[in-house]
Design a protein around this motif. Structure first.
Motif, PDB file in Angstrom:
ATOM      1  N   MET A 151       0.825  -1.204   0.000  1.00 51.81           N
ATOM      2  CA  MET A 151       0.000   0.000   0.000  1.00 51.81           C
ATOM      3  C   MET A 151       0.861   1.256   0.000  1.00 51.81           C
ATOM      4  SD  MET A 151      -3.041  -1.173   2.614  1.00 51.81           S
ATOM      5  CE  MET A 151      -4.068   0.260   2.357  1.00 51.81           C
ATOM      6  N   VAL A 152       1.963   1.213   0.732  1.00 51.66           N
ATOM      7  CA  VAL A 152       2.872   2.369   0.769  1.00 51.66           C
ATOM      8  C   VAL A 152       3.498   2.595  -0.602  1.00 51.66           C
ATOM      9  CG1 VAL A 152       5.067   3.214   1.696  1.00 51.66           C
ATOM     10  CG2 VAL A 152       3.365   2.197   3.231  1.00 51.66           C
ATOM     11  N   ILE A 153       3.919   1.506  -1.267  1.00 53.46           N
ATOM     12  CA  ILE A 153       4.521   1.621  -2.598  1.00 53.46           C
ATOM     13  C   ILE A 153       3.515   2.239  -3.574  1.00 53.46           C
ATOM     14  CG2 ILE A 153       5.338   0.292  -4.590  1.00 53.46           C
ATOM     15  CD1 ILE A 153       6.560  -1.697  -2.557  1.00 53.46           C
ATOM     16  N   ILE A 154       2.291   1.729  -3.552  1.00 53.85           N
ATOM     17  CA  ILE A 154       1.259   2.238  -4.464  1.00 53.85           C
ATOM     18  C   ILE A 154       0.963   3.706  -4.171  1.00 53.85           C
ATOM     19  CG2 ILE A 154      -1.164   2.045  -5.139  1.00 53.85           C
ATOM     20  CD1 ILE A 154      -0.949  -0.976  -4.527  1.00 53.85           C
ATOM     21  N   ARG A 155       0.786   4.013  -2.893  1.00 58.34           N
ATOM     22  CA  ARG A 155       0.419   5.380  -2.518  1.00 58.34           C
ATOM     23  C   ARG A 155       1.532   6.370  -2.890  1.00 58.34           C
ATOM     24  NH1 ARG A 155      -1.524   3.898   2.220  1.00 58.34           N
ATOM     25  NH2 ARG A 155       0.361   4.502   3.307  1.00 58.34           N
ATOM     26  N   ASN A 156       2.780   5.979  -2.621  1.00 57.58           N
ATOM     27  CA  ASN A 156       3.899   6.865  -2.956  1.00 57.58           C
ATOM     28  C   ASN A 156       3.977   7.118  -4.453  1.00 57.58           C
ATOM     29  OD1 ASN A 156       4.608   7.085  -0.276  1.00 57.58           O
ATOM     30  ND2 ASN A 156       6.270   5.573  -0.382  1.00 57.58           N
ATOM     31  N   ALA A 161      -0.704   4.318 -13.379  1.00 58.72           N
ATOM     32  CA  ALA A 161      -1.563   3.327 -12.723  1.00 58.72           C
ATOM     33  C   ALA A 161      -1.395   1.956 -13.361  1.00 58.72           C
ATOM     34  CB  ALA A 161      -3.021   3.776 -12.786  1.00 58.72           C
ATOM     35  N   SER A 162      -1.316   1.916 -14.686  1.00 57.22           N
ATOM     36  CA  SER A 162      -1.146   0.651 -15.398  1.00 57.22           C
ATOM     37  C   SER A 162       0.146  -0.044 -14.982  1.00 57.22           C
ATOM     38  CB  SER A 162      -1.155   0.919 -16.910  1.00 57.22           C
ATOM     39  OG  SER A 162      -0.925  -0.260 -17.635  1.00 57.22           O
ATOM     40  N   ASN A 163       1.215   0.729 -14.887  1.00 63.78           N
ATOM     41  CA  ASN A 163       2.503   0.174 -14.481  1.00 63.78           C
ATOM     42  C   ASN A 163       2.458  -0.362 -13.054  1.00 63.78           C
ATOM     43  OD1 ASN A 163       5.436   1.061 -13.132  1.00 63.78           O
ATOM     44  ND2 ASN A 163       5.581   0.005 -15.101  1.00 63.78           N
ATOM     45  N   ILE A 164       1.805   0.364 -12.163  1.00 62.04           N
ATOM     46  CA  ILE A 164       1.710  -0.066 -10.763  1.00 62.04           C
ATOM     47  C   ILE A 164       0.916  -1.367 -10.652  1.00 62.04           C
ATOM     48  CG2 ILE A 164       0.770   0.511  -8.487  1.00 62.04           C
ATOM     49  CD1 ILE A 164       1.248   3.483  -9.249  1.00 62.04           C
ATOM     50  N   ILE A 165      -0.213  -1.453 -11.350  1.00 62.11           N
ATOM     51  CA  ILE A 165      -1.046  -2.661 -11.289  1.00 62.11           C
ATOM     52  C   ILE A 165      -0.263  -3.878 -11.748  1.00 62.11           C
ATOM     53  CG2 ILE A 165      -3.080  -3.804 -12.267  1.00 62.11           C
ATOM     54  CD1 ILE A 165      -4.344  -0.983 -12.460  1.00 62.11           C
ATOM     55  N   SER A 166       0.463  -3.733 -12.846  1.00 63.29           N
ATOM     56  CA  SER A 166       1.246  -4.850 -13.372  1.00 63.29           C
ATOM     57  C   SER A 166       2.312  -5.292 -12.378  1.00 63.29           C
ATOM     58  CB  SER A 166       1.897  -4.443 -14.701  1.00 63.29           C
ATOM     59  OG  SER A 166       2.781  -5.433 -15.145  1.00 63.29           O
ATOM     60  N   ASN A 167       3.009  -4.334 -11.767  1.00 60.69           N
ATOM     61  CA  ASN A 167       4.077  -4.663 -10.826  1.00 60.69           C
ATOM     62  C   ASN A 167       3.545  -5.318  -9.563  1.00 60.69           C
ATOM     63  OD1 ASN A 167       6.092  -3.669 -12.498  1.00 60.69           O
ATOM     64  ND2 ASN A 167       6.075  -1.628 -11.591  1.00 60.69           N
ATOM     65  N   ILE A 168       2.404  -4.852  -9.073  1.00 56.72           N
ATOM     66  CA  ILE A 168       1.855  -5.366  -7.814  1.00 56.72           C
ATOM     67  C   ILE A 168       1.253  -6.757  -7.991  1.00 56.72           C
ATOM     68  CG2 ILE A 168      -0.025  -5.051  -6.143  1.00 56.72           C
ATOM     69  CD1 ILE A 168       2.341  -3.315  -5.501  1.00 56.72           C
ATOM     70  N   THR A 169       0.555  -6.987  -9.110  1.00 59.93           N
ATOM     71  CA  THR A 169      -0.139  -8.269  -9.302  1.00 59.93           C
ATOM     72  C   THR A 169       0.734  -9.316  -9.987  1.00 59.93           C
ATOM     73  OG1 THR A 169      -1.055  -7.621 -11.458  1.00 59.93           O
ATOM     74  CG2 THR A 169      -2.359  -7.085  -9.484  1.00 59.93           C
ATOM     75  N   GLY A 198      -8.367 -12.947  -5.258  1.00 58.14           N
ATOM     76  CA  GLY A 198      -8.578 -12.068  -4.115  1.00 58.14           C
ATOM     77  C   GLY A 198      -7.610 -10.901  -4.096  1.00 58.14           C
ATOM     78  N   LYS A 199      -6.340 -11.182  -4.353  1.00 57.64           N
ATOM     79  CA  LYS A 199      -5.337 -10.107  -4.340  1.00 57.64           C
ATOM     80  C   LYS A 199      -5.551  -9.150  -5.510  1.00 57.64           C
ATOM     81  CE  LYS A 199      -0.471  -8.967  -4.313  1.00 57.64           C
ATOM     82  NZ  LYS A 199       0.934  -9.409  -4.275  1.00 57.64           N
ATOM     83  N   VAL A 200      -5.895  -9.685  -6.673  1.00 62.23           N
ATOM     84  CA  VAL A 200      -6.130  -8.823  -7.834  1.00 62.23           C
ATOM     85  C   VAL A 200      -7.278  -7.860  -7.556  1.00 62.23           C
ATOM     86  CG1 VAL A 200      -6.952  -8.778 -10.223  1.00 62.23           C
ATOM     87  CG2 VAL A 200      -5.151 -10.387  -9.553  1.00 62.23           C
ATOM     88  N   VAL A 201      -8.367  -8.368  -6.993  1.00 60.28           N
ATOM     89  CA  VAL A 201      -9.521  -7.515  -6.711  1.00 60.28           C
ATOM     90  C   VAL A 201      -9.151  -6.410  -5.733  1.00 60.28           C
ATOM     91  CG1 VAL A 201     -11.807  -7.446  -5.630  1.00 60.28           C
ATOM     92  CG2 VAL A 201     -11.246  -9.256  -7.260  1.00 60.28           C
ATOM     93  N   SER A 202      -8.456  -6.762  -4.665  1.00 58.94           N
ATOM     94  CA  SER A 202      -8.080  -5.737  -3.676  1.00 58.94           C
ATOM     95  C   SER A 202      -7.127  -4.721  -4.289  1.00 58.94           C
ATOM     96  CB  SER A 202      -7.454  -6.382  -2.431  1.00 58.94           C
ATOM     97  OG  SER A 202      -6.296  -7.120  -2.762  1.00 58.94           O
TER      98      SER A 202
END
Length: 350
Positions: free
Chosen positions: A94-99, A115-123, A325-329
């Motif tokens: 959450m900190v990585i995404i928010r920053n 946003a697209s880059n963040i979603i790909s990296n997180i999931t 579950g993780k993708v949805v969150s």
């Protein structure tokens, strides 16, 4: 679904155990594994009988005679609608995404690319983000700039830091006096209006009231129309296309190439996103996708944007064996941050 009452609590628990294990391991799941790992208070024989029932009902399949079971598309569908747990993102994530989202960006398409880059990296999957269709966005100004006597740059500026321009080559010389008159006239008609309030025939009527040759005016009209159309048209951004190669389902090179080729077809991906763009949360699982190359993939999407105005779509494409579950969150949280930034960008618009 009509078949949601087919499963009693025991079958549901076993199906969830199979799917959770298969998502994590990518290996068929046997009755002994479930008995050992999940402490259900059931013996292997009982679990085996329940698994036979689940297979007969179409929720799981047996890929090989001697193997355990894997979920079917029907099993995944039941899972996301009845069994899936929405996992909270780790504090560090959450900190990585928010920053990343807190870096002030003043142009909406740049924000969406981020946003697209963040979603790909997180999931760890392929992210797809469709920008809002900005029919409710206010045009702030039209600027005509003479580069020289036969070249004019048309610049249209809209809310959200959106700028589109087009360079015009004139057949005849055009003077600064004509440019100044057109600048003033266009801004009176266009500035402060939303895109859906602008009538191109209305703009063309200007020519009747201005003593400027049509061969000068018409190319400028067309350039403005083209810029407005580009602002209104939704763009689609994909990130992490090659992430699909990290999953054993796509070890087959021919299969992997087919999927990669599909993900590079932006028109197809745009259509997939548009088909789900009216739902708060949408799942297309495996065979539910009409495109043959998508039969081993799932797409999860949600919408974002200003309610009742400009809505876009964010989502994830991955194997049917994805961590739902993780993708949805993840996409929900990023969607909330996108909404906040869009309100900041467009907040001054009516």
């Amino acid at each position: 679904m009509v078949w949601e009452n087919e499963l009693n609590e025991r079958k549901r628990t076993i199906l969830k155990s199979i799917i959770d294990d298969y998502i994590q391991s990518a290996q068929p799941v046997g009755s002994r594994t479930i008995a050992r790992k999940h402490e259900l208070g059931l013996g292997s024989a009982t679990i085996r009988n329940e698994m036979a029932d689940l297979e007969e009902l179409g929720y799981i399949t047996q890929p090989h005679t001697s193997a355990g079971r894997i979920p079917s598309d029907k099993g995944y569908r039941f899972y996301v609608e009845n069994l899936m747990q929405i996992h909270s993102l780790a504090k560090g994530e959450m900190v990585i995404i928010r920053n990343a989202m807190d870096e002030k960006i003043e142009e909406i398409n740049q924000l969406i690319r981020r946003a697209s880059n963040i979603i790909s990296n997180i999931t760890g999957y392929t992210a797809v983000v469709m920008s809002p269709q900005l029919s409710k966005t206010v045009i702030k100004s039209v600027q005509l700039l003479n580069i020289n006597e036969r070249r004019t740059l048309v610049v249209v500026v809209a809310g959200g830091g959106i700028v589109h321009n087009r360079l015009i080559n004139h057949e005849k010389t055009i003077g600064n006096i004509h440019i100044a008159k057109l600048n003033q006239a266009f801004n009176i008609i266009i500035s402060g209006k939303t895109i859906d309030q602008i009538s191109m025939p209305m703009i063309r009527d200007l020519q009747k009231d201005m003593n400027i040759p049509s061969e000068v005016v018409m190319p400028i009209f067309e350039a403005i129309e083209d810029c407005v159309r580009k602002i209104e048209t939704a763009d689609v951004y994909l990130d992490g296309i090659t992430n699909i190669l990290n999953y054993p389902e796509f070890n087959d090179l021919i299969k992997a190439r087919e999927v990669l080729d599909l993900l590079k077809e932006k028109d197809i991906i745009s259509q997939l996103a548009l088909e789900t763009s009216k739902k708060q949360l949408d799942f297309r699982i495996g065979s539910e996708n009409e495109i043959n190359e998508m039969k081993d993939l799932s797409i999860i999407t949600t919408i974002y944007g200003r309610e009742g105005k400009d809505m876009g779509t964010i989502g994830v494409i991955g194997p049917t064996r994805m961590t739902y579950g993780k993708v949805v969150s993840s996409i929900k949280y990023i969607g909330e941050l996108l909404n906040r930034e869009i309100i900041r960008m467009f907040g001054e618009d009516p």
